[in-house]
Design an enzyme around this catalytic site. Structure first.
Site, PDB file in Angstrom:
ATOM      1  N   GLY A  33       1.024  -1.200   0.027  1.00 37.76           N
ATOM      2  CA  GLY A  33       0.061  -0.133  -0.037  1.00 37.76           C
ATOM      3  C   GLY A  33       0.833   1.297   0.117  1.00 37.76           C
TER       4      GLY A  33
ATOM      5  CB  VAL B 234       4.041   5.733  12.994  1.00 42.37           C
ATOM      6  CG1 VAL B 234       3.012   6.723  13.518  1.00 42.37           C
ATOM      7  CG2 VAL B 234       5.121   6.002  11.849  1.00 42.37           C
TER       8      VAL B 234
ATOM      9  CD  GLU C 170       1.379 -19.657  -1.079  1.00 41.47           C
ATOM     10  OE1 GLU C 170       1.383 -18.795  -0.429  1.00 41.47           O
ATOM     11  OE2 GLU C 170       1.129 -19.405  -2.457  1.00 41.47           O
TER      12      GLU C 170
ATOM     13  CB  ALA D 187      -0.299  -7.919  -2.815  1.00 41.41           C
TER      14      ALA D 187
END
Lengths: 460, 460
Positions: B19, B83, B178, B326
């Protein structure tokens, strides 16, 4: 899976560095069962550790799994473990791994446990000046080196910026020279366009040594050439400097002109080696002498006094002032294997080990290396091409050679470093930089106020 | 180095995942100064983390330095930091890095701090069942997975061997499927000839999920296909199983048939995600709602209520039940950037974000994947070739693509795993396996006698 044939001669090899690995390979077709014990599951191509620490190669490329290298050699069993004791009377080796310890009997023993970093009695230096002997070391240093530029970029205090951009390498042997050269190349070639506030080309790289020459083992001519090249690269070479203190924010040095403190957040120790504690135990058990570095004084055939069945090879052995280089380890490992094979064939043993010096080389920067082969000396580009040729030839024996060549192309022809990862843990959990309580951050000796919410949680 | 132009619109982007990175790139030619803050110096290609954890790729290949990706984008400054606070009134962001904290002012803010692993209120599971969200996680798991085979080879107690050879993956979404598939391939294709005592093909790989389907987001057809392929590979898929406890030597599960304990030394958590604490703080400051996973309920244009200058994108935002993938992050990041560009051009803003589903895919083993693109479903080899094509295309934007292709060739055409390093620290310093005192080793709940010399020192 195979099971050891009853009554076969049992060889235990301690250590899977160059000495132990090549001894094991040399026993490939011998009527023996080999147990190879190593503290990690990988062999380590130690001469290229500096390329992992500076982001050129991945750790997998210089640390292939021992099992994979030996997978087709049926007479060897690989076991993880650190050897804690050898009983030379009962002829057993005891090793520990997490949660388990085990004992293996031997008929012949090859001890090739290498050398660890020596801080010359100042082990407290290690926390703030990691060594360069293992993958753990290289990854730790990679995190510190790349982390230093990140933290310099954040700083507003000019003194702190200088501290972050000053790198001190202790020890001007091949490892120290190669590390210093690579940090300088990183700062001058790879990183300049990637930062906005700091100019990475302002970096100071200081190479210290207590002796008065760089690469002294290469002789005066190459030593002078190497020094000149280091100076051209802007590396400050300070010889005759003895380190007397290392802390989080700097290093204390006794120089020919008196005491000096160098402010630096990143210190790298490439100065000395010492045999592991196992050497002292073996010496005690067999009555062998040890030298100043703790290495075992062996007989000319690499055996221990009164124990023709025990060999010490490579960096652990003290013999004829041989240097601690890969070729000595490889050749003495093979020699020990040959002696065992001779004995099993009923041939006379006790042949002295004779070392064939194939030469030595050290890279200083891309396209520049020094190499000494027999009486011939090479430097500059020719030395570097020799370095490349020798390493490419050697790598043919391993997988990963193609990715290694690609990574070299990226770094030497291009400017990139493909393997630059510093983990969150490495950067944020470094002890010297940890927050010591709510509202307080300890930074080396300085204590500075922390923001209101000091809890550090890992972002994605 | 560049300095921000006076008076330019300041954009702060928190997070350099999909993002944040794509939002930053979309601002390339905009008249803005971007500050991109991330907790590590690398972007992370999260969908391939499982390949690092199972030795196919090096960490550098999926974690390129943010600075290198953005080195030609002059209007962005990259800063390391986590942050800790956002002051929506003063319009400042506060971040901390080791030894330093800093505050940056913004005119527009894009929060893209992703998601962290969620243990559904059982954070104590983390120590014995690491998640799969960061490079730190993948390297930790790589050490545990390869270390498990090493320690199984040393064991003599059949129960302990079984524990070491049992791998439990919690969560049957793409990451869990996976991971399970790769561990099975490792045990069946890569490792069998490399061990002498254990038969790695005896490995148990157990895939647990509380839901009653694998890959439920792929729909019934592909879910069934995937389940069949997992069964073919010998993977035990246990659905409708809720994990109620995790310790060093096993995992406790509530199953449809009652309570069960699975003895296993290696547990992997791929089950849930939760927004980081920053999401809650932002929600509190702006009056936004959060969903069950702690994600911020955003307006249709990805802004926060009453704050058209603050965007939350990717895994941190809750909008139209979009999945945490994603493509959602990339597209919502770009949408936020576009909105900022529109505002600066004086155009109307507030356009709702509309997600274009480009499809989703998950590999199960080499040559077998499921893929769903629009209404078309692919599985088996065709699905896998699609997976390969999409990832090769994507990687073209990054360096390292050549080494990645080589590593894939080694693993998919050959049987090798090039990046198998477990560090000494990882294997020997794992807390659950540590020696707790002289003479005593703690192994999970078992206490076993240690050898005489319990001091573990690192060999070369």
């Amino acid at each position: 899976m195979n099971t050891p044939a009853e009554g076969r001669h049992r060889v235990v090899v301690v250590g899977a560095g160059f000495g132990g690995l090549f001894a094991t390979k040399a026993l490939r077709n011998a009527p023996v069962d080999v147990t190879l014990i190593n503290g990690t599951a990988h062999h380590l191509f130690q001469p290229l550790l500096y390329q992992v620490a500076t982001g050129i190669l991945s750790e997998g490329e210089i640390a292939p799994p021992i099992r994979e290298i030996l997978r087709r050699q049926d007479n060897v069993e690989v076991r993880l473990g650190t050897v804690t004791d050898v009983d030379v009377t009962a002829r057993t080796v005891t090793a520990t791994a997490p949660g388990i310890s085990y004992t293996v009997g031997y008929d012949s023993l090859i001890v090739a446990a290498g050398a660890s970093q020596s801080y010359f009695g100042n082990d407290q230096f290690a926390e703030n000046a990691p060594g360069m002997k293992s993958i753990d070391d290289a990854l730790e240093l990679r995190g510190r080196i790349f982390g230093a530029f990140e933290l310099a970029e954040l700083e507003t205090d000019p003194e702190m910026i200088d501290r972050w951009l000053t790198f001190v390498v202790v020890g001007a042997g091949p490892t120290g020279v190669e590390m210093a050269g690579q940090i300088a190349e990183l700062a001058h070639r790879t990183l300049p366009k990637q930062y906005r506030r700091i100019d990475t080309r302002r970096v100071r790289v200081i190479l210290l040594d207590a002796l008065d020459a760089v690469l002294p083992s290469f002789g005066d001519h190459l030593s002078t050439r190497a020094l000149r090249r280091l100076h051209q690269m802007g590396i400050e070479v300070e010889l005759g400097n003895r380190v007397v203190g290392v802390d989080a924010t700097g290093i204390e040095v006794d120089t020919p002109r008196g005491h000096q403190r160098i402010e630096s957040m990143t210190k790298i120790w490439a100065a000395g080696v010492a045999a592991p504690p196992l050497a002292a135990r073996l010496a005690e058990a067999t009555g062998a002498q040890t030298d100043r570095a703790g290495r075992i004084q062996v007989n000319p055939d690499c055996t221990l006094p009164g124990h023709p069945e025990i060999f010490a090879v490579g960096d652990m052995m003290s013999l004829n002032r041989l240097p601690g280089v890969a070729q000595v380890a490889i050749q003495s490992g093979r020699h020990a294997a040959d002696q065992i094979k001779r004995r099993l064939r009923g041939k006379e043993t006790g042949q002295p080990f004779s070392y064939h010096d194939k030469g030595s080389m050290a890279t200083i920067s891309r396209f520049s290396a020094v190499a000494s082969i027999g009486k011939v000396r090479f430097s500059g580009l020719i030395g570097w091409l020799l370095w490349l040729a020798v390493h490419l030839l050697y790598l043919v024996g391993f997988k990963n050679r193609l990715t290694t060549v690609l990574h070299w192309a990226v770094s030497f022809i291009g400017r990139g470093r493909s393997e630059r990862v510093a983990t969150f843990q490495q950067v944020f959990a470094r002890r010297a930089l940890l927050q010591v309580g709510p509202g307080v951050v300890r930074l080396g000796e300085r204590t500075v106020p922390a923001p209101d919410t000091p809890e550090i949680t890992e972002p994605r």
